[in-house]
Design a protein around this motif. Structure first.
Motif, mmCIF file in Angstrom:
data_model
loop_
_atom_site.group_PDB
_atom_site.id
_atom_site.type_symbol
_atom_site.label_atom_id
_atom_site.label_comp_id
_atom_site.label_asym_id
_atom_site.label_seq_id
_atom_site.Cartn_x
_atom_site.Cartn_y
_atom_site.Cartn_z
ATOM 1 N N ALA A 1 -7.420 -12.879 2.065
ATOM 2 C CA ALA A 1 -5.963 -13.024 2.170
ATOM 3 C C ALA A 1 -5.318 -11.676 2.486
ATOM 4 C CB ALA A 1 -5.398 -13.594 0.872
ATOM 5 N N PHE A 2 -5.835 -10.617 1.899
ATOM 6 C CA PHE A 2 -5.310 -9.273 2.158
ATOM 7 C C PHE A 2 -5.528 -8.877 3.618
ATOM 8 C CE2 PHE A 2 -6.320 -4.591 2.085
ATOM 9 C CZ PHE A 2 -5.007 -4.161 1.988
ATOM 10 N N VAL A 3 -6.722 -9.129 4.145
ATOM 11 C CA VAL A 3 -7.021 -8.788 5.543
ATOM 12 C C VAL A 3 -6.149 -9.607 6.491
ATOM 13 C CG1 VAL A 3 -8.798 -8.808 7.340
ATOM 14 C CG2 VAL A 3 -9.381 -8.064 5.031
ATOM 15 N N THR A 4 -5.986 -10.873 6.188
ATOM 16 C CA THR A 4 -5.118 -11.724 7.025
ATOM 17 C C THR A 4 -3.699 -11.163 7.050
ATOM 18 O OG1 THR A 4 -6.440 -13.687 6.533
ATOM 19 C CG2 THR A 4 -4.191 -14.052 7.318
ATOM 20 N N HIS A 5 -3.210 -10.725 5.903
ATOM 21 C CA HIS A 5 -1.883 -10.119 5.832
ATOM 22 C C HIS A 5 -1.811 -8.861 6.700
ATOM 23 C CE1 HIS A 5 1.841 -8.437 4.169
ATOM 24 N NE2 HIS A 5 1.177 -7.301 4.049
ATOM 25 N N LEU A 6 -2.828 -8.021 6.650
ATOM 26 C CA LEU A 6 -2.840 -6.798 7.461
ATOM 27 C C LEU A 6 -2.789 -7.142 8.945
ATOM 28 C CD1 LEU A 6 -5.519 -4.585 5.624
ATOM 29 C CD2 LEU A 6 -3.031 -4.384 5.478
ATOM 30 N N ALA B 1 -6.782 4.911 -5.058
ATOM 31 C CA ALA B 1 -8.120 4.328 -4.914
ATOM 32 C C ALA B 1 -8.358 3.380 -6.079
ATOM 33 C CB ALA B 1 -9.188 5.418 -4.888
ATOM 34 N N SER B 2 -8.774 2.154 -5.761
ATOM 35 C CA SER B 2 -8.936 1.101 -6.770
ATOM 36 C C SER B 2 -10.207 0.318 -6.491
ATOM 37 C CB SER B 2 -7.724 0.161 -6.725
ATOM 38 O OG SER B 2 -7.934 -1.000 -7.488
ATOM 39 N N LYS C 1 -2.138 -1.045 -3.590
ATOM 40 C CA LYS C 1 -1.463 -1.908 -4.576
ATOM 41 C C LYS C 1 -1.379 -3.339 -4.065
ATOM 42 C CE LYS C 1 2.858 -2.403 -7.169
ATOM 43 N NZ LYS C 1 4.238 -1.859 -7.373
ATOM 44 N N LEU C 2 -1.114 -3.497 -2.773
ATOM 45 C CA LEU C 2 -1.024 -4.824 -2.173
ATOM 46 C C LEU C 2 -2.372 -5.546 -2.255
ATOM 47 C CD1 LEU C 2 1.099 -6.553 -0.697
ATOM 48 C CD2 LEU C 2 0.211 -5.644 1.458
ATOM 49 N N ALA C 3 -3.456 -4.804 -2.019
ATOM 50 C CA ALA C 3 -4.797 -5.399 -2.130
ATOM 51 C C ALA C 3 -5.033 -5.914 -3.544
ATOM 52 C CB ALA C 3 -5.858 -4.366 -1.753
ATOM 53 N N GLU C 4 -4.667 -5.114 -4.535
ATOM 54 C CA GLU C 4 -4.814 -5.535 -5.938
ATOM 55 C C GLU C 4 -4.018 -6.805 -6.212
ATOM 56 O OE1 GLU C 4 -5.564 -1.429 -8.447
ATOM 57 O OE2 GLU C 4 -3.504 -2.007 -7.985
ATOM 58 N N GLU C 5 -2.813 -6.891 -5.656
ATOM 59 C CA GLU C 5 -1.947 -8.057 -5.889
ATOM 60 C C GLU C 5 -2.542 -9.319 -5.273
ATOM 61 O OE1 GLU C 5 1.767 -6.782 -4.292
ATOM 62 O OE2 GLU C 5 2.329 -5.613 -6.084
ATOM 63 N N PHE C 6 -3.074 -9.199 -4.057
ATOM 64 C CA PHE C 6 -3.700 -10.365 -3.418
ATOM 65 C C PHE C 6 -4.917 -10.820 -4.207
ATOM 66 C CE2 PHE C 6 -1.300 -9.464 0.519
ATOM 67 C CZ PHE C 6 -1.016 -10.764 0.919
#
Length: 332
Positions: free
Chosen positions: A207-212, A273-274, A303-308
């Motif tokens: 979902a994160f990659v699709t958003h990017l 970095a997370s 942060k967006l990656a963590e949220e997704f």
């Protein structure tokens, strides 16, 4: 930071460290690693690209250059007289150098990250993490210094001792001179470097990659951790990730040798970095070759990656709970 009347190209690595009032032993250590890189780059340019006939502890065949770079660094660190313990990604145990920890440092390093790219003439690098004293199994937040050396069209060295991130270039005399100080990363970027097979991504990462992609972020991936992080850092924008995969829940990259030093540098430049859930530098290593997923680069993108990931995991847990509830009710 540079003295009046001196251009940045006249400031060498040792002088730059002294201007930051770094401990003499730490200056000596960083400069020894810089010296070792000169022999490594010479080996890359002229050395054997074949297989060494040995395997590392992951069962991966070691290239001759892997073994040679490891040997060069270990010998240099061993003779530096400021190292208590060292650990190479190519070895299966910590190598004790001195029982005396006072005023000495422990070093974890990947001698030639991305070495499989050498035979196709792509950039590779050396990654180094430095702790004070004898203990290497500490959270990355306790590092006193981190650095990498990139062997590409130019050879560059990037380091931090907790006072910003600075880049040096190797000149014709094979000396490192200052290129730029206090490198900064923007809050969000328009580049992404994705590791791992996409068909094995978890729903949150997908979902994160699709958003990017929908945002128009460009894919830029070399297959080498050092050049990809260098791209994010020097362009001042972007995100690299090698996430947890369906068949590789702990990711691929090693916490001590790769993630801790790079996370330290990226945070010093204003990034983040997370592991997808928490800060990389807060992770407590339980073993030497511990792996972890990583999302590293612009703070807002991490942060967006963590949220997704959190959202999709919550949805998945809710669906599993509903499914289980239906099964339980059907049994009654």
């Amino acid at each position: 930071m540079s003295e009046p009347g001196k251009t940045k190209f006249q400031i060498d690595l040792r002088r730059h460290l002294r201007e930051q009032e770094v401990d003499d032993n730490l200056i000596h250590l960083i400069c020894e690693i810089a010296e070792a890189s000169k022999y490594i780059i010479h080996s890359i340019r002229t050395g054997d690209l074949g297989v060494a006939g040995t395997s590392n502890l992951y069962g991966e065949q070691q290239l001759a250059l892997d073994v040679l770079a490891d040997r060069i660094l270990r010998k240099r660190l061993d003779h530096s007289r400021v190292v208590a313990n060292m650990m190479s990604e190519e070895m299966d145990e910590i190598i004790p150098i001195s029982p005396d920890c006072d005023g000495k440092y422990s070093v974890a390093f990947d001698p030639l990250d991305g070495s499989s790219l050498v035979d196709v003439n792509l950039a590779v690098g050396t990654i180094v993490s430095i702790f004070e004293g004898c203990d290497l199994l500490q959270p990355g937040n306790n590092q006193v210094a981190a650095m990498y050396i990139l062997y590409g069209p130019r050879t560059t060295l990037v380091y931090s001792v907790g006072n910003g991130v600075h880049e040096f270039g190797m000149n014709n005399l094979m000396e490192y001179t200052l290129l730029q100080e206090n490198i900064r990363i923007e809050p969000s970027g328009n580049l992404y470097s994705p590791g791992g097979q996409r068909n094995k991504y978890t729903p949150g990462t997908e979902a994160f990659v699709t958003h990017l992609e929908e945002r128009g972020v460009k894919l830029r991936y070399s297959g080498g951790f050092v050049p990809d992080i260098n791209q994010v850092l020097l362009k001042g924008k972007g995100i690299f990730f090698y996430p947890h995969l369906n068949d590789l829940p702990k990711g691929k990259l090693r916490l001590l040798f790769e993630l801790n030093p790079m996370a330290y540098l990226i945070e010093q430049a204003g990034g983040a970095a997370s592991n997808g859930h928490k800060r990389i530098l807060d992770l407590q290593p339980e073993e030497i070759h511990q792996r972890a997923p990583v999302f590293i680069g612009c703070k807002e993108d991490v942060k967006l990656a963590e949220e997704f990931i959190a959202k999709m995991e919550t949805n998945q847990n809710e669906e599993e709970s509903k499914t289980q509830a239906k099964k339980n009710s059907s049994k009654k």
